[in-house]
Design an enzyme around this catalytic site. Structure first.
Site, mmCIF file in Angstrom:
data_model
loop_
_atom_site.group_PDB
_atom_site.id
_atom_site.type_symbol
_atom_site.label_atom_id
_atom_site.label_comp_id
_atom_site.label_asym_id
_atom_site.label_seq_id
_atom_site.Cartn_x
_atom_site.Cartn_y
_atom_site.Cartn_z
ATOM 1 N N ASP A 57 0.299 1.439 -11.531
ATOM 2 C CA ASP A 57 -0.531 1.240 -10.628
ATOM 3 C C ASP A 57 -1.401 2.167 -10.709
ATOM 4 O O ASP A 57 -2.365 2.295 -9.171
ATOM 5 C CB ASP A 57 0.882 1.128 -10.202
ATOM 6 C CG ASP A 57 0.427 0.312 -8.825
ATOM 7 O OD1 ASP A 57 -0.443 -0.812 -8.640
ATOM 8 O OD2 ASP A 57 1.506 0.302 -7.502
ATOM 9 N N ASP A 83 -0.515 -9.703 -2.934
ATOM 10 C CA ASP A 83 -1.384 -8.740 -3.094
ATOM 11 C C ASP A 83 -1.769 -8.579 -4.685
ATOM 12 O O ASP A 83 -1.588 -8.733 -5.448
ATOM 13 C CB ASP A 83 -0.152 -7.264 -3.180
ATOM 14 C CG ASP A 83 0.057 -6.576 -1.887
ATOM 15 O OD1 ASP A 83 -0.014 -7.226 -0.999
ATOM 16 O OD2 ASP A 83 0.345 -5.755 -1.654
ATOM 17 N N HIS A 87 -0.055 -0.364 6.758
ATOM 18 C CA HIS A 87 1.441 0.256 7.276
ATOM 19 C C HIS A 87 1.526 1.354 8.157
ATOM 20 O O HIS A 87 0.313 2.167 9.256
ATOM 21 C CB HIS A 87 2.140 1.332 5.948
ATOM 22 C CG HIS A 87 2.132 1.099 4.888
ATOM 23 N ND1 HIS A 87 0.826 1.375 4.580
ATOM 24 C CD2 HIS A 87 3.274 0.678 4.048
ATOM 25 C CE1 HIS A 87 1.731 0.501 2.894
ATOM 26 N NE2 HIS A 87 2.571 0.035 2.770
ATOM 27 N N ASP A 104 -4.190 0.205 -8.792
ATOM 28 C CA ASP A 104 -4.578 -1.019 -7.873
ATOM 29 C C ASP A 104 -6.372 -1.163 -7.692
ATOM 30 O O ASP A 104 -6.793 -1.177 -6.613
ATOM 31 C CB ASP A 104 -4.311 0.211 -6.446
ATOM 32 C CG ASP A 104 -3.060 -0.106 -5.883
ATOM 33 O OD1 ASP A 104 -2.046 -0.888 -6.325
ATOM 34 O OD2 ASP A 104 -2.570 0.749 -5.746
ATOM 35 N N GLU A 158 2.698 -8.755 -6.267
ATOM 36 C CA GLU A 158 1.501 -8.115 -7.299
ATOM 37 C C GLU A 158 1.481 -8.010 -7.878
ATOM 38 O O GLU A 158 2.567 -7.880 -8.472
ATOM 39 C CB GLU A 158 1.699 -6.305 -5.742
ATOM 40 C CG GLU A 158 0.272 -5.562 -6.584
ATOM 41 C CD GLU A 158 0.648 -4.505 -5.269
ATOM 42 O OE1 GLU A 158 0.583 -4.758 -4.445
ATOM 43 O OE2 GLU A 158 -0.259 -3.140 -6.710
ATOM 44 N N ASP A 184 -0.588 4.293 8.666
ATOM 45 C CA ASP A 184 -1.505 4.152 8.201
ATOM 46 C C ASP A 184 -2.310 4.548 9.768
ATOM 47 O O ASP A 184 -3.654 4.622 9.221
ATOM 48 C CB ASP A 184 -1.605 2.574 7.470
ATOM 49 C CG ASP A 184 -1.721 2.104 6.741
ATOM 50 O OD1 ASP A 184 -0.830 3.293 5.650
ATOM 51 O OD2 ASP A 184 -1.148 1.534 6.231
HETATM 52 C C1 XUL Z 1 2.894 0.260 -4.023
HETATM 53 C C2 XUL Z 1 2.705 -1.129 -3.234
HETATM 54 C C3 XUL Z 1 2.550 -0.545 -1.408
HETATM 55 C C4 XUL Z 1 3.231 -1.965 -0.800
HETATM 56 C C5 XUL Z 1 3.029 -1.734 0.767
HETATM 57 O O1 XUL Z 1 2.148 -0.397 -5.203
HETATM 58 O O2 XUL Z 1 1.884 -2.019 -3.425
HETATM 59 O O3 XUL Z 1 1.192 -0.903 -0.732
HETATM 60 O O4 XUL Z 1 1.963 -3.229 -0.905
HETATM 61 O O5 XUL Z 1 4.061 -1.038 0.844
HETATM 62 CO CO CO Z 2 1.366 -3.606 -2.723
#
Ligand code: XUL
Ligand code: CO
Length: 434
Positions: free
Chosen positions: A304, A293, A98, A306, A265, A101
């Site tokens: 979420d 993702d 981004h 991650d 994702e 970032d």
């Molecule tokens: C948020 C997410 C973000 C996007 C990019 O849940 O997945 O990181 O991948 O903005």
């Molecule tokens: Co994402």
């Protein structure tokens, strides 16, 4: 070189080794006629690996990185050195970022753009010197409080304009760096309560914004794909890009289904009450599959989380759908994954990625074998075999009507006989491969 990863040399494929290296990911191994690196197209994301500080709702920063808090251009450059060191150690072909970032926000939109361009100059040099390519760029339209009530869907038109300036800058930098996609995740494009929300207006504004983005893509000659990343909730209570099917409906409504695809994702699929493979299969069925993702959620948390991928069967079922759809074109496997907050060390960052790459490699190889041996496609074809008959095809053709089909059905006195779906046996087939 930042020195942060100085204990690590570039990792190699070392199937019998016990030190840092890959046990299953050999970039040069040919799977279904293609090198594994070209199948998987791994990308490391900048944000979780280099920006996230390890906070949770109950406590702040746990990580100590020399480039924190990253609020000056000097610290942003140190962070870039560390990021490109990690990319080199892992040997990944791509990265993602981004705008937020990679550079501290400036005092004005213009200063923010110039800072991004200055960082892109540094990236260009590093990429030309053998660094990874850019899988996708994206703009952060969710962290700053100005986006609290939405980005393009904000009730305040000045926020819409601010987003236009931010996305233009980020798209142009993505284009300059040869990015293969541009992603829009609608982090604040949704609502907290219907009591203060004009749903119709917000959807129209989001549709208009996406049309403007697509127009700009063509104006600047960006050849990459524009990707929407679906997510059902978090941060907002309800996000407009809920899941793949919802995004497709949105694209159709605003005339964009030929222009925009999806970045799916795994964790977002779980939040939407789907499996990852469901979302992938749906995107392939609708012709909008773009990229993934590859980060999972904790199945119990409803949040979420991650996490790095750590389940070979899950990865296998995901890559099965990717391969079945013909594999990635502009897309790839992005680790939008973050360490657990107790994983403090540089070694954790390196090995979390390396082990996730191994999980994906195992999943890909299992998926490829299932496809090559027709382990599932054979039974699937047999299940639909009746549709190959001319009278079945005729029902789908323009000459058929409900009445003509009904007349034939009655005249022939058809009496369909149910056949087993053989689900348990197919599950056992999958388990033989993973
Ligand atoms: C948020 C997410 C973000 C996007 C990019 O849940 O997945 O990181 O991948 O903005
Ligand atoms: Co994402």
């Amino acid at each position: 070189m930042s020195g942060y990863f100085s204990d690590f040399a570039p990792l190699a494929y070392d199937p019998q080794g016990s030190g840092p290296g890959f046990r299953h990911y050999d970039p040069n191994e040919v799977v279904m006629g293609k090198r594994m690196e070209d199948h998987l197209r791994f990308a490391v994301c900048y944000w979780h690996s280099f920006v996230w500080e390890g906070g949770d709702p109950f406590g702040g920063q746990t990580f100590r990185r020399p480039w924190f808090p990253g609020d000056t251009m000097d610290l942003a450059k140190l962070k870039a050195e560390a990021a490109f060191d990690l990319f080199r150690i892992l040997g990944v072909p791509y990265f993602t970022f981004h705008d937020h970032d990679v550079r501290p926000e400036g005092a004005s939109l213009t200063e923010s753009r110039r800072r991004l361009e200055e960082m892109a100059d540094l990236f260009e040099t590093k990429m030309a010197a053998g660094g990874p390519k850019l899988l996708w760029g994206t703009a952060n339209l969710f962290s700053n409080r100005r986006y609290m009530a939405g980005a393009s869907t904000n009730p305040d038109p000045e926020v819409f304009a601010y987003c236009a300036a931010t996305v233009r800058a980020c798209m142009e930098v993505t284009h300059r760096l040869g990015g293969e996609n541009y992603v829009l995740w609608g982090g604040r494009e949704g609502y907290e309560t219907l009591l203060n929300t004009d749903l119709t207006q917000e959807l129209d504004h989001m549709g208009r914004f996406l049309n403007l983005v697509v127009e700009h893509k063509h104006r600047i000659g960006f050849k990459g794909a524009i990707l929407i990343e679906p997510k059902p909730q978090e941060p907002t209570k309800h996000q407009y890009d809920f899941d793949v099917a919802t995004v497709y409906g949105f694209l159709k409504r605003y005339g964009l289904e030929q222009e925009v695809k999806v970045n799916i994702e795994q964790g977002h699929a779980i939040l939407a009450g789907h499996s990852f493979e469901h979302e992938l299969a749906m995107a392939n069925a609708l012709g909008i599959f773009g990229s993934i993702d590859m980060n999972r959620n904790d199945q119990q948390s409803g949040w979420d989380t991650d996490q790095f991928p750590n389940s070979v069967p899950e990865a296998a079922l995901a890559y099965y759908e990717v391969l079945r759809g013909g594999g990635f074109s502009t897309g790839g496997t992005n680790f939008d994954a973050k360490l657990r907050r107790q994983s403090l060390d540089a070694e954790d960052l390196v090995m979390a990625h390396a082990e996730a790459m191994d999980v994906c490699a195992r999943g890909l190889k299992a998926a490829a074998r299932m496809l090559e041996e027709e382990a599932l496609e054979g039974p699937r074809r047999a299940r639909y075999a009746g549709w190959a008959k001319p009278e079945a095809q005729a029902m789908l053709g323009a000459g058929a009507s409900l009445a003509s089909i009904a007349d034939r059905a009655e005249a022939e006195g058809i009496d369909p006989q149910p056949a087993s779906g053989r689900q348990e046996r197919l599950e056992a087939v999958v388990n033989r491969y993973v």
